[in-house]
Every structure is written in structure tokens, then in C-alpha cells.
Write an enzyme that holds these catalytic residues in place. Structure first.
Site, short mmCIF file in Angstrom:
data_model
loop_
_atom_site.label_atom_id
_atom_site.label_comp_id
_atom_site.label_asym_id
_atom_site.label_seq_id
_atom_site.Cartn_x
_atom_site.Cartn_y
_atom_site.Cartn_z
CG HIS A 148 -2.26 1.37 1.80
ND1 HIS A 148 -3.51 0.57 1.03
CD2 HIS A 148 -1.65 2.07 1.77
CE1 HIS A 148 -3.75 2.14 1.20
NE2 HIS A 148 -2.66 2.48 1.81
CD GLU A 149 1.51 4.59 2.95
OE1 GLU A 149 2.04 5.06 3.54
OE2 GLU A 149 0.53 4.09 3.90
CG HIS A 202 -0.01 5.41 -0.92
ND1 HIS A 202 -0.47 6.16 -2.01
CD2 HIS A 202 0.13 5.95 0.68
CE1 HIS A 202 -2.29 5.97 -1.26
NE2 HIS A 202 -1.80 5.48 0.48
#
Length: 232
Positions: A36-37, A40
Site C-alpha cells: 500500500h505505502e 503511494h
């Protein structure tokens, strides 16, 4: 000899299923928050912001992304967060638009993870279900899919500092956008209270379960393919 006997008694009486259950929860959670990170940071990098790369956050090392409270929330409530990847929106050509795209990258990656792991769960279900080790692997695959979807949906809530808020705020004027960004730190406190008290927990669980049920036919489809290819 007495000491060895005592150690053997401790070893024989130790409940290894407890350690296994922890691993079944921790490993999927770490995978979900890491990707997820990373999503980003990578999308921000493609859009012109190299902040995450300079700070070593474009990494598959989960230690760089762990937020202990967020990880515990994922293991207990199946929703949580990681340590936010640093993003400097002023390095984007179109700050508000590119910030929204960067914010969406995390939840989108989690939905893709859910799809992939549901496919793997279905494809491996028939050959793995016959062994104890195989059943544990199947449990981990399904838990990863479920946790990842929960992380996606939770982060789409339009409350700062969650990803959904950055998408919603991109529709505001520049003045109101930068003004509301200052209140991000209070948003997480509000979210924690809402989840812990059950105000948000029940409707969020319903939404996650509904979305998961809608995607689960992917597993059935994959299982059917394997059965046709190798067992029928």
C-alpha cells in the site's frame, strides 16, 4: 538431566498453534501495508516527487512502513494503516490532482492484491486442502485477500489523513484545501474513537464483507479452471 527434563516438558506443553495464528495475522498485514505505502511512493515518484525515494521508502522492507498501532488495528479489527509515505505535493505539476492520484494508488493496489490472492486461493484450494500445512497456506491466502480489501475500503473514508480525504479535498478551492490539510492529525484520533467504540466498526465490517462476497467468485472461477485442467 533434571533441567533437560523440565525443558522438554515446557517444549511439549507449548501451544505452537498460538505462534502460528500470530504469523497468520502478521504476515498478511505486513504484506498489505507494505505494498500500500510502496504504491503511494512509487506513483508520487512517477508524477515528479522523489521525496519517498530519497528517504528510502520505495522499499519492500516492511520495517520501513510499520506503524505499530496501525498494524495492531489490522490484526484485531482487520482495518488499519501504516507509517505514511512522505509526499511533497509542491513537486507535482498539478498538486491537487496528482495528490489525489497518489492517494488513490494505495487503495487501488490493495484491491488488486485482493483479486490476486483470491485467484491464488481458488487455484490452490483443491491441491492444498488435503494437508494440514496446505490448509494453513490457504488460510493465509484468504486472510491476505480480506485484510487487503479492508485496508482499501478503510483508507477510502474521506476523513483526514486517510486517502479518501485527499481525493475529496482535491475538489475544493486551493484556499480551503490547504486550510483543511492542517487538521489531518486530528482526523486519525476521530477514526480511532469511531472504530474502537463500534460506531464505525459495524457499518465498515458490513461494507468490507459485502465487497468481499462480490469478489469471491474470482476464487470459484480459479478453482474451476484448475479442476478442468488437472482433475477432470
Amino acid at each position: 538431566m533434571r533441567n533437560i527434563s523440565v525443558l522438554q516438558d515446557i517444549w511439549n506443553g507449548f501451544d505452537f498453534t498460538y505462534i502460528l495464528s500470530l504469523l497468520l495475522g502478521v504476515i498478511p498485514a505486513l504484506l498489505c501495508i507494505t505494498l500500500h505505502e510502496l504504491s503511494h511512493g512509487y506513483i508520487a515518484y512517477l508524477l515528479g516527487d522523489n521525496t519517498a525515494k530519497e528517504q528510502g521508502r520505495l522499499s519492500l522492507n516492511p520495517i520501513k512502513h510499520i506503524d505499530v498501532k496501525g498494524l495492531l488495528m489490522m490484526m484485531i479489527f482487520h482495518v488499519g494503516w501504516a507509517k505514511p509515505v512522505p509526499v511533497n505535493m509542491f513537486k507535482f505539476k498539478n498538486p491537487k490532482r496528482d495528490m489525489a492520484i497518489t492517494a488513490l494508488a494505495g487503495p487501488v493496489s490493495n484491491v488488486l492484491i485482493t483479486v490476486v490472492f483470491l485467484f491464488l486461493f481458488g487455484a490452490l484450494y483443491t491441491p492444498l486442502r488435503v494437508s494440514t500445512a496446505g490448509v494453513y497456506i490457504l488460510q493465509m491466502l484468504e486472510l491476505t485477500a480480506n485484510l487487503s480489501l479492508g485496508l482499501a475500503i478503510f483508507n477510502l473514508i474521506p476523513v483526514p489523513p486517510l486517502d479518501g480525504s485527499k481525493v475529496l479535498l482535491s475538489c475544493l478551492s486551493n484556499e480551503n484545501y490547504y486550510k483543511l490539510m492542517h487538521y489531518e492529525r486530528w482526523g486519525m484520533i476521530v477514526m480511532l474513537v469511531l472504530v474502537a467504540t463500534g460506531v464505525l466498526g459495524k457499518p465498515l465490517s458490513w461494507l468490507i464483507n459485502t465487497a468481499y462476497s462480490a469478489l469471491f467468485p474470482i476464487a470459484n472461477w480459479a478453482c474451476g479452471i484448475v479442476l478442468k485442467l488437472f482433475y477432470i
